[in-house]
Design a protein around this motif. Structure first.
Motif, mmCIF file in Angstrom:
data_model
loop_
_atom_site.group_PDB
_atom_site.id
_atom_site.type_symbol
_atom_site.label_atom_id
_atom_site.label_comp_id
_atom_site.label_asym_id
_atom_site.label_seq_id
_atom_site.Cartn_x
_atom_site.Cartn_y
_atom_site.Cartn_z
ATOM 1 N N PHE A 340 -3.123 -2.222 0.838
ATOM 2 C CA PHE A 340 -1.951 -2.732 1.336
ATOM 3 C C PHE A 340 -2.053 -4.140 2.203
ATOM 4 O O PHE A 340 -1.022 -4.744 1.996
ATOM 5 N N LEU A 341 -3.080 -4.340 2.759
ATOM 6 C CA LEU A 341 -3.087 -5.956 3.218
ATOM 7 C C LEU A 341 -3.195 -6.716 2.322
ATOM 8 O O LEU A 341 -2.710 -7.782 2.480
ATOM 9 N N TYR A 342 -3.715 -6.367 0.918
ATOM 10 C CA TYR A 342 -3.981 -7.350 -0.031
ATOM 11 C C TYR A 342 -2.547 -7.476 -0.588
ATOM 12 O O TYR A 342 -2.386 -8.695 -1.208
ATOM 13 N N PHE A 343 -1.773 -6.444 -0.787
ATOM 14 C CA PHE A 343 -0.415 -6.500 -1.242
ATOM 15 C C PHE A 343 0.753 -6.585 -0.258
ATOM 16 O O PHE A 343 1.927 -6.230 -0.326
ATOM 17 N N ARG A 344 0.455 -7.107 0.844
ATOM 18 C CA ARG A 344 1.181 -7.076 2.020
ATOM 19 C C ARG A 344 2.486 -7.900 1.886
ATOM 20 O O ARG A 344 3.592 -7.460 2.242
ATOM 21 N N GLN A 345 2.345 -8.891 1.391
ATOM 22 C CA GLN A 345 3.648 -9.789 1.112
ATOM 23 C C GLN A 345 4.523 -9.215 0.112
ATOM 24 O O GLN A 345 5.806 -9.124 0.389
#
Length: 413
Positions: A340-345
């Motif tokens: 989730f953090l990697y693809f957050r944007q």
């Protein structure tokens, strides 16, 4: 806790219940999913909070320095001597004169509040990696060229090459009163720092041009100071502070942004406590699923006892079952959180597209993008907390299983 092959075989058998125990399997699956979501939520929220604080600190401190020295009257007259002393102070890596004054800017009938910053050429060039359009080399003393923030450019409708008018209320005196000073400046560059308030207000120009605009002569407003360690900046500047008593004051970045960073710290602790409750609820699910499993396997447990299985073996079997559920939930939760953090944007943009709502308004969030910075220590603490709580949840059901009396269970068999 090491399981023997016999204990591990029984534990695996009980972790995959049969047809008549589908409900128990469903509760165990819910427990695993709850632990996973709780751990993922903690990882995501704490990483975003850390990223938010770190990005704000990097951008604010990177632009304004770790401390500022400002005269009590607002004008620092003998700033060259102070600058020379700062450059000789151990621990000080950079000291730069600065002029900063709130004014007004107009273009094509639009008027916006701005913050004029007079910088040295060296400090102006530090904006080169934030440049969106134009050329910073054009900002030379006497050129009447300025660089403006990207949001301010949008608000005014100005582009590189346009001439904006900066209005200084402290103008010249006439028989009819004070006439505001209005000076035209050509927009030579547009930059984007990434902090909404800065991009929406900053107008950067060389110090001599700012002194001419503000009619301050050779004086400046303040001196920016950057040290090797931002957390010990006041200790580093301690000797100079005594010399400046009665003439100027030293304010560090913590004091300047105290309300913002204190609010972030309180929110960070509150979010950790609240989200930890999710993990606690998941642990109770593990507890309930194990209690149900023990009740469903009471006859099997009694038979195992009559076949020679020790109380210790039964204790280890049921503790292992609950711990494995918690461990799998923790591992999958960590993986889900990092994904989730990697693809957050892209995820934020997708949610905005689906809901039609602006989830990340820079005017409210300060930063233009959702930040993230994972702290390895915090990640370890989150994982350990989930594992320890999962382990504690297994104790009661495991003790209950180990204390089963085979005589009472098999009396009527």
């Amino acid at each position: 806790m090491i399981l023997s092959p016999f204990e591990w075989t029984i534990a695996k058998r009980y972790m995959l219940p049969g047809r008549g125990e589908a409900f128990i399997a469903m509760v165990a699956g819910i427990s695993l999913a709850a632990v996973m979501l709780g751990v993922a939520a903690l990882v995501i929220v704490m990483s975003v909070m850390n990223g938010f604080r770190a990005e704000l600190l990097d951008k604010i401190v990177g632009l304004n320095g770790h401390a500022v020295i400002q005269a009590y009257g607002g004008r620092l007259e003998d700033w060259q001597d102070i600058l020379a002393k700062l450059e000789k102070t151990p621990g000080v890596t950079r000291a730069s004169p600065l002029i900063e004054q709130p004014l007004l800017a107009s273009f094509n009938g639009r008027v916006e509040a701005i913050l004029v910053r007079g910088n040295t050429s060296k400090d102006i060039n530090r904006l080169s990696d934030k440049l969106k359009a134009g050329n910073l080399a054009a900002l030379q003393p006497g050129s009447d060229n300025v660089a403006i923030g990207s949001r301010l450019a949008e608000s005014l409708g100005a582009q590189v090459g346009d001439t904006i008018t900066i209005i200084n209320p402290a103008g010249r005196s006439t028989p009819f009163g004070t006439v505001p000073r209005q000076v035209g400046y050509k927009v030579a560059a547009i930059f984007e720092i990434g902090v909404y308030d800065y991009d929406n207000a900053f107008v950067v120009m060389p110090i001599p041009d700012a002194q001419t605009l503000l009619l301050t002569g050779d004086s400046i407003g303040m001196i920016e100071v950057t040290t090797t360690d931002p957390d010990t900046v006041m200790t580093t500047l301690g000797p100079l502070k005594k010399q400046l008593e009665g003439r100027a004051q030293i304010t560090d970045w913590k004091t300047i942004n105290a309300s913002l960073f204190e609010a972030l710290a309180v929110e960070r602790v509150a979010m950790f406590v609240v989200l930890s409750i999710i993990v606690l609820v998941a642990v109770f699910n593990i507890l309930s699923s194990l209690i149900m499993l023990v009740r469903a396997k009471t006859r099997d447990i009694a038979i195992l006892r009559t076949m020679g299985a020790s109380r210790r073996s039964l204790l280890k079997i049921f503790m292992a079952i609950g711990f494995v559920i918690g461990a799998l939930g923790t591992i999958v939760g960590l993986a889900l959180g990092f994904v989730f953090l990697y693809f957050r944007q892209p995820i934020v943009h997708l949610v905005e597209l689906l809901t039609g709502q602006n989830l990340w308004d820079p005017s409210i969030r300060f930063l233009t993008e959702l930040p993230s910075r994972s702290d390895p220590v915090e990640i370890i603490v989150i994982a350990l907390m989930a594992l320890v709580l999962s382990f504690l949840a297994t104790l009661y059901p495991a003790l209950k299983a180990a204390s089963t009396d085979p005589v009472q269970v098999l009396r009527y068999e």
